[in-house]
Design a protein around this motif. Structure first.
Motif, PDB file in Angstrom:
ATOM      1  N   SER A  34       0.829  -1.209   0.000  1.00  0.00           N
ATOM      2  CA  SER A  34       0.000   0.000   0.000  1.00  0.00           C
ATOM      3  C   SER A  34       0.862   1.257   0.000  1.00  0.00           C
ATOM      4  O   SER A  34       0.496   2.265  -0.607  1.00  0.00           O
ATOM      5  CB  SER A  34      -0.968   0.005   1.182  1.00  0.00           C
ATOM      6  OG  SER A  34      -0.272  -0.007   2.403  1.00  0.00           O
ATOM      7  N   THR A  38       0.914   3.305  -3.710  1.00  0.00           N
ATOM      8  CA  THR A  38      -0.122   4.299  -3.461  1.00  0.00           C
ATOM      9  C   THR A  38      -0.276   5.272  -4.630  1.00  0.00           C
ATOM     10  O   THR A  38       0.692   5.597  -5.313  1.00  0.00           O
ATOM     11  CB  THR A  38       0.154   5.087  -2.169  1.00  0.00           C
ATOM     12  OG1 THR A  38      -0.987   5.875  -1.863  1.00  0.00           O
ATOM     13  CG2 THR A  38       1.386   5.970  -2.281  1.00  0.00           C
ATOM     14  N   CYS A  40      -2.097   7.955  -3.703  1.00  0.00           N
ATOM     15  CA  CYS A  40      -2.510   9.071  -2.854  1.00  0.00           C
ATOM     16  C   CYS A  40      -1.534  10.232  -2.939  1.00  0.00           C
ATOM     17  O   CYS A  40      -0.329  10.039  -3.117  1.00  0.00           O
ATOM     18  CB  CYS A  40      -2.620   8.627  -1.394  1.00  0.00           C
ATOM     19  SG  CYS A  40      -3.952   7.462  -1.100  1.00  0.00           S
ATOM     20  N   PHE A 105      -1.804   4.602   4.729  1.00  0.00           N
ATOM     21  CA  PHE A 105      -1.713   4.338   3.295  1.00  0.00           C
ATOM     22  C   PHE A 105      -2.866   3.456   2.809  1.00  0.00           C
ATOM     23  O   PHE A 105      -3.289   3.577   1.666  1.00  0.00           O
ATOM     24  CB  PHE A 105      -0.356   3.718   2.939  1.00  0.00           C
ATOM     25  CG  PHE A 105       0.728   4.745   2.776  1.00  0.00           C
ATOM     26  CD1 PHE A 105       0.882   5.417   1.577  1.00  0.00           C
ATOM     27  CD2 PHE A 105       1.582   5.041   3.824  1.00  0.00           C
ATOM     28  CE1 PHE A 105       1.878   6.389   1.419  1.00  0.00           C
ATOM     29  CE2 PHE A 105       2.585   6.000   3.678  1.00  0.00           C
ATOM     30  CZ  PHE A 105       2.727   6.673   2.480  1.00  0.00           C
ATOM     31  N   ASN A 109      -6.997   6.794   0.168  1.00  0.00           N
ATOM     32  CA  ASN A 109      -7.868   7.023  -0.999  1.00  0.00           C
ATOM     33  C   ASN A 109      -9.254   7.498  -0.613  1.00  0.00           C
ATOM     34  O   ASN A 109     -10.004   7.976  -1.469  1.00  0.00           O
ATOM     35  CB  ASN A 109      -7.958   5.768  -1.863  1.00  0.00           C
ATOM     36  CG  ASN A 109      -6.714   5.560  -2.684  1.00  0.00           C
ATOM     37  OD1 ASN A 109      -6.115   6.504  -3.176  1.00  0.00           O
ATOM     38  ND2 ASN A 109      -6.295   4.305  -2.829  1.00  0.00           N
TER      39      ASN A 109
END
Length: 111
Positions: A34, A38, A40, A105, A109
Motif C-alpha cells: 500500500s 499508493t 494518494c 496508506f 484514498n
C-alpha cells in the motif's frame, strides 16, 4: 548510487517522526504494497494520519524533516519507494510504528 541516497534519507533526523506518527504495535510483518503502490497525494496521506487522532498529525506537522521525507517518498517511483520502505521496515526501532503508517496508506484514498 540510489541505495546510498536512500540510506542517507533513512538517516534524516525527522524520519523517526514520520514513522512515529501513530500509536500501536505492529504484530505482523507490514504489507508494504500500500505504501509502495499508493496513488494518494501528500494531502491524502496526511489527512489519513489526521483521522487516526490528533497526536500523529501534530507530530508530523511539527517536523519539517518528516514532512519533507513524506513528500520525497511520495514523489519517488514505485521501485525507489520499495527500497525505502524496505529500509524503514527493516530498522528495528521503526517496528512499533509501521502499523499506523500502513493504516494511513490503506485508507488515504478515502480522503
Amino acid at each position: 548510487m540510489i541505495k546510498m541516497s536512500l540510506t542517507k534519507l533513512a538517516g534524516v533526523a525527522g524520519l523517526g517522526l514520520l514513522l512515529t506518527a501513530g500509536t500501536g504495535i505492529a504484530s505482523a510483518a507490514p504489507n508494504l504494497d500500500s505504501m509502495v503502490n499508493t496513488t494518494c497525494s501528500y494531502q491524502q496521506v496526511t489527512a489519513a494520519l489526521n483521522a487516526q487522532g490528533p497526536g500523529p498529525a501534530s507530530d508530523l506537522s511539527g517536523s519539517a524533516d518528516a514532512m519533507s521525507m513524506l513528500q520525497q517518498f511520495l514523489g519517488m517511483p514505485p521501485g525507489q519507494r520499495r527500497q525505502m520502505a524496505n529500509l524503514l521496515a527493516g530498522h528495528p526501532a521503526n517496528q512499533p510504528y509501521l502499523g499506523p503508517i500502513e493504516q494511513a496508506f490503506n485508507t488515504c484514498n478515502q480522503f
